[in-house]
Design a protein around this motif. Structure first.
Motif, PDB file in Angstrom:
ATOM      1  N   TYR A   1      16.829  36.475  -2.887  1.00 38.53           N
ATOM      2  CA  TYR A   1      17.237  37.704  -2.792  1.00 38.53           C
ATOM      3  C   TYR A   1      16.635  38.354  -1.655  1.00 38.53           C
ATOM      4  CZ  TYR A   1      18.030  42.456  -4.098  1.00 38.53           C
ATOM      5  OH  TYR A   1      18.499  43.817  -3.921  1.00 38.53           O
ATOM      6  N   TYR A   2      15.454  38.468  -1.438  1.00 39.14           N
ATOM      7  CA  TYR A   2      14.652  38.943  -0.470  1.00 39.14           C
ATOM      8  C   TYR A   2      15.063  38.641   1.087  1.00 39.14           C
ATOM      9  CZ  TYR A   2      11.835  41.021  -3.985  1.00 39.14           C
ATOM     10  OH  TYR A   2      11.331  41.900  -5.254  1.00 39.14           O
ATOM     11  N   GLY A   3      15.055  37.079   1.185  1.00 43.11           N
ATOM     12  CA  GLY A   3      15.644  36.382   2.307  1.00 43.11           C
ATOM     13  C   GLY A   3      17.069  37.223   2.584  1.00 43.11           C
ATOM     14  N   LEU A   4      18.149  37.047   1.695  1.00 40.39           N
ATOM     15  CA  LEU A   4      19.468  37.672   1.835  1.00 40.39           C
ATOM     16  C   LEU A   4      19.502  38.945   2.129  1.00 40.39           C
ATOM     17  CD1 LEU A   4      21.435  35.847  -0.801  1.00 40.39           C
ATOM     18  CD2 LEU A   4      21.528  35.255   1.523  1.00 40.39           C
ATOM     19  N   PHE A   5      18.780  39.930   1.430  1.00 44.95           N
ATOM     20  CA  PHE A   5      19.178  41.395   1.281  1.00 44.95           C
ATOM     21  C   PHE A   5      17.867  42.230   2.413  1.00 44.95           C
ATOM     22  CE2 PHE A   5      21.597  40.043  -1.681  1.00 44.95           C
ATOM     23  CZ  PHE A   5      22.793  41.160  -1.843  1.00 44.95           C
ATOM     24  N   ILE A   6      16.920  41.502   2.719  1.00 41.18           N
ATOM     25  CA  ILE A   6      15.820  42.251   3.541  1.00 41.18           C
ATOM     26  C   ILE A   6      15.651  41.352   4.878  1.00 41.18           C
ATOM     27  CG2 ILE A   6      13.295  43.020   3.742  1.00 41.18           C
ATOM     28  CD1 ILE A   6      13.285  43.132   0.906  1.00 41.18           C
ATOM     29  N   VAL A   7      15.193  40.113   4.776  1.00 43.47           N
ATOM     30  CA  VAL A   7      14.895  39.525   5.959  1.00 43.47           C
ATOM     31  C   VAL A   7      16.040  39.054   6.934  1.00 43.47           C
ATOM     32  CG1 VAL A   7      14.138  37.290   6.850  1.00 43.47           C
ATOM     33  CG2 VAL A   7      13.287  38.038   4.847  1.00 43.47           C
ATOM     34  N   ILE A   8      17.353  38.625   6.655  1.00 45.30           N
ATOM     35  CA  ILE A   8      18.542  38.371   7.457  1.00 45.30           C
ATOM     36  C   ILE A   8      18.905  39.668   8.149  1.00 45.30           C
ATOM     37  CG2 ILE A   8      20.707  37.611   7.527  1.00 45.30           C
ATOM     38  CD1 ILE A   8      20.122  35.409   5.601  1.00 45.30           C
ATOM     39  N   PRO A   9      18.945  40.762   7.073  1.00 47.87           N
ATOM     40  CA  PRO A   9      19.478  42.060   7.808  1.00 47.87           C
ATOM     41  C   PRO A   9      18.760  42.615   8.612  1.00 47.87           C
ATOM     42  CG  PRO A   9      19.893  42.059   5.286  1.00 47.87           C
ATOM     43  CD  PRO A   9      18.935  41.025   5.703  1.00 47.87           C
ATOM     44  N   VAL A  10      17.200  42.423   8.540  1.00 46.41           N
ATOM     45  CA  VAL A  10      16.516  43.242   9.388  1.00 46.41           C
ATOM     46  C   VAL A  10      16.276  42.346  10.701  1.00 46.41           C
ATOM     47  CG1 VAL A  10      13.902  43.538   9.856  1.00 46.41           C
ATOM     48  CG2 VAL A  10      14.867  44.016   7.612  1.00 46.41           C
ATOM     49  N   VAL A  11      16.464  41.065  10.574  1.00 48.80           N
ATOM     50  CA  VAL A  11      16.177  40.196  11.935  1.00 48.80           C
ATOM     51  C   VAL A  11      17.861  40.727  12.598  1.00 48.80           C
ATOM     52  CG1 VAL A  11      16.688  37.961  12.890  1.00 48.80           C
ATOM     53  CG2 VAL A  11      14.955  38.393  10.986  1.00 48.80           C
ATOM     54  N   ARG A  12      18.802  40.755  12.075  1.00 48.23           N
ATOM     55  CA  ARG A  12      20.061  40.949  12.628  1.00 48.23           C
ATOM     56  C   ARG A  12      20.117  42.421  13.369  1.00 48.23           C
ATOM     57  NH1 ARG A  12      24.273  38.887  14.489  1.00 48.23           N
ATOM     58  NH2 ARG A  12      25.791  40.084  13.497  1.00 48.23           N
ATOM     59  N   PHE A  13      19.600  43.543  12.456  1.00 51.77           N
ATOM     60  CA  PHE A  13      19.830  44.715  13.203  1.00 51.77           C
ATOM     61  C   PHE A  13      18.745  45.751  13.279  1.00 51.77           C
ATOM     62  CE2 PHE A  13      23.346  43.507   9.833  1.00 51.77           C
ATOM     63  CZ  PHE A  13      24.254  43.418  10.686  1.00 51.77           C
ATOM     64  N   GLY A  14      17.521  45.380  12.674  1.00 53.90           N
ATOM     65  CA  GLY A  14      16.433  46.327  12.818  1.00 53.90           C
ATOM     66  C   GLY A  14      16.138  46.860  11.485  1.00 53.90           C
ATOM     67  N   TRP A  15      14.628  47.616  11.433  1.00 53.68           N
ATOM     68  CA  TRP A  15      14.378  48.371  10.303  1.00 53.68           C
ATOM     69  C   TRP A  15      15.363  49.284   9.772  1.00 53.68           C
ATOM     70  CZ3 TRP A  15      11.359  46.137   6.606  1.00 53.68           C
ATOM     71  CH2 TRP A  15      10.480  44.803   7.101  1.00 53.68           C
ATOM     72  N   LEU A  16      15.581  50.215  10.694  1.00 49.05           N
ATOM     73  CA  LEU A  16      16.536  51.325  10.339  1.00 49.05           C
ATOM     74  C   LEU A  16      17.738  51.221   9.874  1.00 49.05           C
ATOM     75  CD1 LEU A  16      16.313  54.363   9.989  1.00 49.05           C
ATOM     76  CD2 LEU A  16      16.627  54.699  12.407  1.00 49.05           C
ATOM     77  N   PRO A  17      18.393  50.562  10.654  1.00 44.97           N
ATOM     78  CA  PRO A  17      19.748  50.245  10.019  1.00 44.97           C
ATOM     79  C   PRO A  17      19.806  49.426   8.929  1.00 44.97           C
ATOM     80  CG  PRO A  17      19.632  49.851  12.327  1.00 44.97           C
ATOM     81  CD  PRO A  17      18.362  50.019  11.926  1.00 44.97           C
ATOM     82  N   TRP A  18      18.740  48.547   8.731  1.00 39.92           N
ATOM     83  CA  TRP A  18      18.742  47.753   7.510  1.00 39.92           C
ATOM     84  C   TRP A  18      18.349  48.873   6.304  1.00 39.92           C
ATOM     85  CZ3 TRP A  18      14.300  48.260   4.513  1.00 39.92           C
ATOM     86  CH2 TRP A  18      14.359  47.482   3.010  1.00 39.92           C
ATOM     87  N   PHE A  19      17.591  49.697   6.556  1.00 33.41           N
ATOM     88  CA  PHE A  19      17.125  50.621   5.755  1.00 33.41           C
ATOM     89  C   PHE A  19      18.203  51.368   5.058  1.00 33.41           C
ATOM     90  CE2 PHE A  19      15.699  54.842   4.043  1.00 33.41           C
ATOM     91  CZ  PHE A  19      14.886  54.650   3.227  1.00 33.41           C
ATOM     92  N   ILE A  20      19.198  52.116   5.930  1.00 35.60           N
ATOM     93  CA  ILE A  20      20.225  52.772   5.547  1.00 35.60           C
ATOM     94  C   ILE A  20      21.346  51.965   4.571  1.00 35.60           C
ATOM     95  CG2 ILE A  20      22.156  54.102   6.734  1.00 35.60           C
ATOM     96  CD1 ILE A  20      20.316  54.951   9.035  1.00 35.60           C
ATOM     97  N   GLY A  21      21.454  50.785   5.199  1.00 43.06           N
ATOM     98  CA  GLY A  21      22.506  49.868   4.739  1.00 43.06           C
ATOM     99  C   GLY A  21      22.134  49.494   3.357  1.00 43.06           C
TER     100      GLY A  21
END
Length: 361
Positions: free
Chosen positions: A212-232
């Motif tokens: 779950y953390y890989g799908l919803f934190i690691v991959i999005p952060v790698v793809r978009f960075g911390w701030l876009p991930w946090f908002i999404g």
């Protein structure tokens, strides 16, 4: 806290009610599980969840506004998977096959919740001891919210019917990042010890959390960075939290439901188990086809609590049987015609709890 003991009257309302429900299934020849209708719904919702996730991560719209809307929709669909697939699977009502039920129950893991902890919290504790303060963890939101008349009242509670929306919105985040781990490491849900976990249960807990953390934190952060991930992620998790909270709270914490407490010294309740469920549970919007479909029959919460091993597909049919039995035995049946009426009753209940003095437990 010791387990509460229910009354065992003779004749028993529950014995008669079960007879009527069993007669219905014998007459119609239908299985109590969901069959092809629930399977087709499950496939549709899981595919939709995967498509939305894939679109957000790998085919991201150029518009930030649309991306946020898709994240919110992902939260709404994740909730629907929980209502329709995980919930029936965990109760063993999804299919006649234990393997299929386990697969359905495990969809919880992919939206952040431990299936093992949910089973203990929901099936074992909440369904047995609904609305009993000190046992039912679903009404324990202290100190932020006062959800039962026996709970301590704080000054901030006089505003809880305004600020409860925030705490409901963070439920999914709290559940997936804090609550599951608290249960895991303390070995308790509230004051109730959880069943000892086997090696397989420990492995599944940690592996699924990592996925779950890989799908919803690691991959999005790698793809978009911390701030876009946090908002999404905030859009996703707060949407899911708000929907999950509202649907489950409308079932038990409204103005008309009761919060019985066992009496010393034997820690007994005055009602038999089925009557207790009817006094502590409410239905809402049972004529609204979209709500019935979306929440997986959880607006038929009365029928679900009385017969948790019957699939939600059958609730509209057995609803009539339960109502007639309640009428014949002069047992209270709580139902709100519209969802907004149930929400209004819930807000009224929170306001009542904000002003009502604490009762003895």
């Amino acid at each position: 806290m010791q387990a509460a003991k229910f009354a065992h009257p003779n004749p028993s309302f529950y014995v008669e009610l079960k007879k009527r429900i069993n007669d219905y299934f014998k007459t119609t020849g239908q299985p109590m599980t969901g069959g092809s209708r629930i399977l087709s719904k499950a496939i549709f919702l899981v595919i939709l969840l995967v498509v939305l996730y894939t679109t957000i991560i790998f085919f991201t719209p150029s518009s930030n506004f649309i991306s946020i809307l898709l994240c919110m929709l992902l939260g709404a669909v994740a909730s629907a998977v929980g209502f329709n697939v995980m919930h029936d699977g965990n109760h063993g009502s999804f299919s006649n096959s234990p393997i299929v039920n386990r697969l359905a129950a495990n969809t919880a893991e992919f939206v952040g919740a431990s299936q093992y902890m949910w089973n203990m919290k929901h099936n074992v504790i909440h369904h047995a001891y609904t609305n009993i303060d000190g046992i039912d963890d679903d009404i324990d939101a202290e100190p932020f919210l006062r959800m039962a008349p026996t709970q301590k009242k704080y000054k901030m509670h006089k505003f809880q019917h305004y600020y409860f929306w925030f705490f409901y919105a963070i439920l999914h985040f709290f559940w997936t990042f804090i609550s599951d781990f608290k249960k895991y490491f303390t070995g308790k849900i509230g004051a109730t010890p959880i069943k000892k976990m086997k090696l397989r249960d420990h492995i599944e807990f940690w592996v699924f959390k990592a996925i779950y953390y890989g799908l919803f934190i690691v991959i999005p952060v790698v793809r978009f960075g911390w701030l876009p991930w946090f908002i999404g992620f905030a859009a996703f998790t707060m949407t899911a939290g708000l929907i999950l909270s509202i649907v489950f709270q409308l079932a038990h914490t409204v103005s008309d439901t009761a919060f019985p407490m066992p009496q010393a010294p034997a820690y007994t309740l005055e009602d038999e188990w089925a009557v207790h469920q009817l006094r502590t549970t409410a239905n809402f919007a049972t004529q609204n086809k979209f709500i019935c479909w979306y929440v997986g029959g959880l607006n038929f919460q009365v029928e679900h609590h009385l017969f948790p091993r019957i699939s939600h597909i059958h609730y509209p049919a057995i609803n009539k049987i339960v109502k007639q039995a309640c009428k014949d035995y002069d047992v209270t049946y709580i139902e709100y015609d519209k969802m907004y009426q149930a929400i209004g009753s819930h807000i009224g209940f929170l306001k009542q709890m904000a002003h009502e003095d604490q009762k003895a437990a």
